[in-house]
Design a protein around this motif. Structure first.
Motif, PDB file in Angstrom:
ATOM      1  N   UNK A  50       0.843  -1.195   0.000  1.00  0.00           N
ATOM      2  CA  UNK A  50       0.000   0.000   0.000  1.00  0.00           C
ATOM      3  C   UNK A  50       0.880   1.248   0.000  1.00  0.00           C
ATOM      4  N   UNK A  51       1.915   1.254   0.842  1.00  0.00           N
ATOM      5  CA  UNK A  51       2.834   2.392   0.893  1.00  0.00           C
ATOM      6  C   UNK A  51       3.521   2.595  -0.455  1.00  0.00           C
ATOM      7  N   UNK A  52       3.916   1.503  -1.098  1.00  0.00           N
ATOM      8  CA  UNK A  52       4.559   1.612  -2.410  1.00  0.00           C
ATOM      9  C   UNK A  52       3.599   2.218  -3.429  1.00  0.00           C
ATOM     10  N   UNK A  53       2.321   1.837  -3.361  1.00  0.00           N
ATOM     11  CA  UNK A  53       1.323   2.398  -4.263  1.00  0.00           C
ATOM     12  C   UNK A  53       1.101   3.876  -4.021  1.00  0.00           C
ATOM     13  N   UNK A  54       1.087   4.279  -2.753  1.00  0.00           N
ATOM     14  CA  UNK A  54       0.930   5.697  -2.428  1.00  0.00           C
ATOM     15  C   UNK A  54       2.131   6.505  -2.908  1.00  0.00           C
ATOM     16  N   UNK A  55       3.311   5.937  -2.803  1.00  0.00           N
ATOM     17  CA  UNK A  55       4.502   6.636  -3.297  1.00  0.00           C
ATOM     18  C   UNK A  55       4.408   6.860  -4.807  1.00  0.00           C
ATOM     19  N   UNK A  56       3.920   5.859  -5.539  1.00  0.00           N
ATOM     20  CA  UNK A  56       3.758   6.027  -6.986  1.00  0.00           C
ATOM     21  C   UNK A  56       2.728   7.115  -7.288  1.00  0.00           C
ATOM     22  N   UNK A  57       1.688   7.166  -6.485  1.00  0.00           N
ATOM     23  CA  UNK A  57       0.607   8.129  -6.718  1.00  0.00           C
ATOM     24  C   UNK A  57       0.994   9.538  -6.302  1.00  0.00           C
ATOM     25  N   UNK A  58       1.572   9.678  -5.112  1.00  0.00           N
ATOM     26  CA  UNK A  58       1.861  10.992  -4.541  1.00  0.00           C
ATOM     27  C   UNK A  58       3.219  11.560  -4.953  1.00  0.00           C
ATOM     28  N   UNK A  59       4.123  10.699  -5.418  1.00  0.00           N
ATOM     29  CA  UNK A  59       5.496  11.132  -5.711  1.00  0.00           C
ATOM     30  C   UNK A  59       6.179  11.690  -4.465  1.00  0.00           C
ATOM     31  N   UNK A  60       5.828  11.111  -3.330  1.00  0.00           N
ATOM     32  CA  UNK A  60       6.428  11.462  -2.039  1.00  0.00           C
ATOM     33  C   UNK A  60       6.756  10.170  -1.296  1.00  0.00           C
ATOM     34  N   UNK A 270      -7.549  11.679   1.288  1.00  0.00           N
ATOM     35  CA  UNK A 270      -6.936  10.401   1.641  1.00  0.00           C
ATOM     36  C   UNK A 270      -7.745   9.232   1.097  1.00  0.00           C
ATOM     37  N   UNK A 271      -9.061   9.334   1.222  1.00  0.00           N
ATOM     38  CA  UNK A 271      -9.928   8.254   0.711  1.00  0.00           C
ATOM     39  C   UNK A 271      -9.715   8.074  -0.796  1.00  0.00           C
ATOM     40  N   UNK A 272      -9.665   9.179  -1.522  1.00  0.00           N
ATOM     41  CA  UNK A 272      -9.472   9.095  -2.961  1.00  0.00           C
ATOM     42  C   UNK A 272      -8.108   8.509  -3.309  1.00  0.00           C
ATOM     43  N   UNK A 273      -7.092   8.873  -2.527  1.00  0.00           N
ATOM     44  CA  UNK A 273      -5.759   8.316  -2.770  1.00  0.00           C
ATOM     45  C   UNK A 273      -5.758   6.804  -2.542  1.00  0.00           C
ATOM     46  N   UNK A 274      -6.410   6.354  -1.467  1.00  0.00           N
ATOM     47  CA  UNK A 274      -6.468   4.915  -1.188  1.00  0.00           C
ATOM     48  C   UNK A 274      -7.238   4.173  -2.283  1.00  0.00           C
ATOM     49  N   UNK A 279      -6.981   0.517  -6.995  1.00  0.00           N
ATOM     50  CA  UNK A 279      -7.203   0.251  -8.415  1.00  0.00           C
ATOM     51  C   UNK A 279      -5.915  -0.058  -9.166  1.00  0.00           C
ATOM     52  N   UNK A 280      -4.780   0.085  -8.500  1.00  0.00           N
ATOM     53  CA  UNK A 280      -3.471  -0.153  -9.117  1.00  0.00           C
ATOM     54  C   UNK A 280      -3.232  -1.666  -9.224  1.00  0.00           C
ATOM     55  N   UNK A 281      -3.070  -2.208 -10.435  1.00  0.00           N
ATOM     56  CA  UNK A 281      -2.828  -3.654 -10.583  1.00  0.00           C
ATOM     57  C   UNK A 281      -1.616  -4.146  -9.800  1.00  0.00           C
TER      58      UNK A 281
END
Length: 324
Positions: A50-60, A270-274, A279-281
């Motif tokens: 999940x953290x890896x997916x958030x990093x891809x999404x947020x670029x943080x 946050x909800x939208x980010x999650x 949805x990330x394969x």
């Protein structure tokens, strides 16, 4: 007398656009995802992809920080007390609601209450499985129960700590079946699994993620599940319910929470980010590789799930009673 409501309304009208603007640049630095257990357990297994997916999404950066201790109470409380700015989140397990109730049973004030945390998104909700070493003599649940009744207190099992996510399901089973097993608590699911694999203990209630590699290697076998029905990939494993223990139902779920004071616009961000991560394969593949199925829920669906599960688990804790 009439100026206070007018002032409150004016402040609220001013605060709303300020809060909305605060979310526009979010996040502009690292967001910490706290796991209240050591590496290797169910919370950690879900948090890292999940953290890896958030990093891809947020670029943080989204570092996963393990804060184990007291069956998860220490890490959970740290997020409950954190600044409600979205930069400290919790990957919680199903024991989240159990721990405050257990504290009250033990006669001490809880370190946090569940209303100090706001549910954002659920990612997994898997049945727990009764795992034993491959060399153990039991080939079925019935053999395990029969042996436990012949030798009270002789079969040790590990857990993530008293009333923790891996202890409560075993306590449900021992209460329902009238068993006396030797409880050996650890600080988290990772050390509890290591104890099973090293032969220190002979049984463990575990989510599917941590034990799946060891099932594939033949190091462990599973005798039963705490699910309402047999799960895909575990069709040969009977449920405790079908074996005559209707109250032995337990799911080890993992979901993201924020401090309750987090403003509504930020919670929505946050909800939208999650949802984007769900949805990330890549996330689905990572969870499935670890033996977990994605079960994404948010908004009212997650709130309803959390409320219903909390009511069921608090009832189970009260039925089990005080455990020192």
């Amino acid at each position: 007398m009439h100026r206070r409501p007018l002032l409150a309304a004016a402040l609220a009208a001013t605060a709303a656009p300020l809060a909305a603007r605060a979310q526009e640049g979010f996040p502009n630095r690292a967001v910490t995802l706290v796991v209240s257990f050591p590496p290797g357990g169910q919370g950690d297994v879900v948090a890292r992809p999940v953290a890896a997916g958030l990093e891809r999404l947020w670029k943080q950066p989204v570092p996963v920080v393990n804060r184990p201790g007291a069956s998860g109470e220490i890490g959970n409380a740290s997020v409950a007390r954190a600044a409600p700015d979205g930069y400290t989140l919790l990957m919680a397990l199903s024991s989240l609601a159990v721990i405050p109730e257990a504290a009250r049973l033990l006669g001490r004030p809880p370190a946090y209450e569940i209303d100090q945390l706001a549910p954002i998104a659920l990612f997994t909700a898997d049945p727990t499985y009764l795992a034993v070493p491959a060399e153990a003599p039991w080939r079925s649940l019935e053999e395990f129960i029969a042996d436990a009744k012949r030798r009270p207190g002789a079969i040790p099992y590990s857990s993530s700590g008293n009333y923790g996510a891996l202890h409560l399901p075993m306590a449900m089973l021992t209460t329902a079946a009238g068993l006396d097993l030797l409880h050996v608590p650890f600080q988290g699911g990772g050390p509890a699994l290591t104890a099973l694999l090293s032969g220190q203990v002979q049984a463990l209630a575990s989510g599917p993620g941590p034990i799946t590699p060891h099932l594939k290697s033949g190091a462990v076998r599973v005798l039963a599940s705490w699910g309402a029905r047999r799960a895909p990939g575990f069709e040969q494993v009977p449920t405790l319910i079908e074996r005559g223990f209707p109250e032995a139902e337990y799911y080890i779920w993992a979901g993201v929470f924020a401090p309750a004071g987090t403003p509504a616009p930020l919670r929505e961000a946050l909800r939208q980010a999650m949802a984007g991560v769900a949805a990330d394969p890549e996330l689905r593949r990572a969870l499935e590789a670890g033996g977990n199925a994605l079960d994404h829920r948010d908004g009212a669906a997650f709130e309803r799930f959390f409320r219903d599960d909390t009511a069921r688990l608090v009832k189970a804790v009260r039925r089990i009673g005080r455990i020192e």
